[in-house]
Design a protein around this motif. Structure first.
Motif, PDB file in Angstrom:
ATOM      1  N   SER A 110      44.006  34.288  46.028  1.00 45.86           N
ATOM      2  CA  SER A 110      45.084  35.137  45.491  1.00 45.86           C
ATOM      3  C   SER A 110      45.268  34.892  43.999  1.00 45.86           C
ATOM      4  O   SER A 110      45.568  35.823  43.243  1.00 45.86           O
ATOM      5  N   LYS A 113      42.777  36.983  42.074  1.00 43.68           N
ATOM      6  CA  LYS A 113      43.208  38.381  41.959  1.00 43.68           C
ATOM      7  C   LYS A 113      44.352  38.507  40.952  1.00 43.68           C
ATOM      8  O   LYS A 113      44.402  39.462  40.172  1.00 43.68           O
ATOM      9  N   ASP A 149      39.526  45.490  54.208  1.00 45.36           N
ATOM     10  CA  ASP A 149      40.681  45.412  53.308  1.00 45.36           C
ATOM     11  C   ASP A 149      40.442  44.452  52.147  1.00 45.36           C
ATOM     12  O   ASP A 149      41.011  44.617  51.061  1.00 45.36           O
ATOM     13  N   GLU A 150      39.602  43.425  52.374  1.00 46.58           N
ATOM     14  CA  GLU A 150      39.301  42.491  51.290  1.00 46.58           C
ATOM     15  C   GLU A 150      38.568  43.202  50.154  1.00 46.58           C
ATOM     16  O   GLU A 150      38.885  43.003  48.979  1.00 46.58           O
ATOM     17  N   SER A 153      40.982  45.687  48.365  1.00 47.10           N
ATOM     18  CA  SER A 153      41.940  44.998  47.505  1.00 47.10           C
ATOM     19  C   SER A 153      41.296  44.549  46.193  1.00 47.10           C
ATOM     20  O   SER A 153      41.889  44.687  45.111  1.00 47.10           O
ATOM     21  N   ASN A 157      42.220  45.869  42.395  1.00 52.89           N
ATOM     22  CA  ASN A 157      42.625  44.954  41.327  1.00 52.89           C
ATOM     23  C   ASN A 157      41.780  45.150  40.074  1.00 52.89           C
ATOM     24  O   ASN A 157      42.296  45.142  38.949  1.00 52.89           O
TER      25      ASN A 157
END
Length: 462
Positions: A110, A113, A149-150, A153, A157
């Protein structure tokens, strides 16, 4: 005072707390407090010096499992990333006494990102050097696959960083987007090639890719980067994620300022806009992916939104878009340039009422729309200029042109399409054909090297 939930800008005015009270707190709260003090009062003795002293003596200060909680670790990463201080992150990342701080765990991922979003370039470099995972290896999807979804995402970003960097004049964000794109490309290339796939078709495809890549000279330092980039941009999951981001961004009156930098970024990373596969084919390929579970990926449901009168008989249903660039993006740009609102023209009566051009955008914005039309067509959408775009414009001309001003605006669109079509023709040429064309232009009096010809074309397009 509150230790958690501090906003992203670390608003000024934080009050210092009495030392005796701070000493009564849990260790995790004291670590976070020291970082917050440094954010509000740089070089304060209760800031970084105190944080380092606590980190160096963790074993001494830890009483039990509750001394440092997960929320403390999350907040420490959050503050350090926003402050762009990799020297402090070195003290926290992979620290065996700090729970959930390993480079393979979600907090570190996280943070990577977040570094993209907030423009912390030094943090990004550090986390990449530490090989922080961006795709989970503890698969949580169906059939032991990673989750789509990874991917989505990560792409969101990156493209968000591109948009912020362009529109807010923050070059760090653009540098970060490029760095992270290359890192993601390498990671995905490794994941797919580590997967046990002995399928003959895959081997044939891989051979074709290698042959294409070997056309570059051996002394090209970027050969490996190009290999990764060309691989990632051909992946249907990446393509769908880019399409999803663009589709979600095309709202509001100023959407064109969001679209322009995204177009440049994806084309600079080898994406073309030929619509060689329709949206249904892309979705099917994603469903069949061997590495990622795509159950969360929803089909595209975009209405084919041109304003030709014959499409609006009551007995004829509206179909969905199949070609993303040609039938969706290009037609939207054309409609918005001309001020056409198809949603208002669903009956003959409403067509009579609203069936006029309404040029209500500023000159600068309309010029940017024309630029995007040229750019998209010159990067592949010209493949469908003769069968979709030019016939549409001709029908629009018959249906909507009422005066000389309308005619001029329509001519601007025709010129943009034809300009882009000519550029794509050049880009699609074989090298010997291109050289012959330029020799003819120079009346065979000047011999231009192929590298110079390629440079000229790139300059004209970009």
């Amino acid at each position: 005072m509150t230790l958690y939930g501090v906003n992203a800008d670390f608003a000024t005015g934080m009050e210092l707390v009495d030392d005796a009270e701070v000493e009564s707190w849990r260790l995790g709260s004291r670590l976070v407090y020291a970082l917050l003090v440094n954010a509000h009062y740089p070089n304060h003795e209760k800031g970084i010096p105190k944080f380092k002293e606590l980190i160096e003596n963790l074993a001494k200060y830890i009483d039990d499992e509750e001394s440092i909680q997960n929320k403390d670790v999350v907040k420490m990463f959050d503050i350090i990333v926003k402050e762009n201080k990799p020297d402090l992150l070195k003290l926290v990342l992979n620290n065996s006494l700090i729970p959930n701080s390993m480079y393979t765990q979600n907090i570190a991922k996280s943070a990577l990102k977040q570094a993209i979003r907030v423009g912390s370039i030094d943090i990004l470099d550090f986390l990449i050097d530490e090989d922080v995972q961006i795709i989970s290896k503890n698969h949580a999807g169906v059939d032991n696959k990673s989750k789509y979804d990874e991917i989505r995402s990560l792409i969101f970003n990156i493209l968000q960083s591109v948009r912020i960097g362009h529109n807010s004049h923050k070059p760090n964000n653009l540098i970060i987007a490029n760095k992270f794109w290359r890192y993601l490309a390498k990671c995905l290339y490794d994941i797919y090639h580590d997967n046990d796939g002995d399928d003959g078709d895959d081997e044939e495809k891989e051979q074709e890719e290698q042959e294409q890549l070997l056309k570059y000279t051996d002394n090209d330092d970027n050969l490996e980067i190009r290999r990764y980039s060309k691989f990632i941009i051909s992946n249907p999951l990446i393509i769908c994620s880019i399409y999803k981001y663009i589709h979600s961004s095309l709202s509001g009156k100023k959407y064109i300022s969001k679209l322009t930098p995204i177009l440049r970024f994806v084309c600079e990373h080898y994406m073309n806009m030929t619509d060689s596969k329709d949206l249904d084919e892309l979705y099917q390929e994603c469903e069949n992916d061997k590495i990622f579970d795509c159950n969360a990926l929803k089909k595209f449901n975009i209405k084919y939104n041109h304003a030709l009168q014959q499409e609006y008989y009551k007995t004829k249903p509206t179909r969905n878009v199949k070609l993303f660039w040609t039938e969706y993006i290009m037609i939207k740009l054309i409609n918005d340039y001309l001020g056409i609102e198809p949603a208002k023209m669903n009956t003959t009566k409403r067509m009579d009422q609203y069936g006029n051009l309404k040029i209500n955008r500023g000159k600068e914005e309309r010029e940017e729309i024309l630029y995007c039309i040229k750019y998209i067509i010159s990067n592949g959408a010209a493949n469908h200029s003769d069968d979709i775009l030019l016939p549409l414009l001709n029908d629009y001309k018959k249906q909507f042109i009422k005066n000389d001003n309308d005619n001029q605006e329509m001519d601007n669109l025709f010129n943009a399409v034809n300009f882009g079509k000519n550029i794509w023709t050049l880009k699609a040429m074989e090298k010997n054909e291109m050289a012959q064309l330029f020799e003819n232009i120079c009346n065979n009096e000047i011999e231009l090297p192929l590298q110079l010809i390629s440079f000229i074309i790139s300059f004209v397009v970009l």
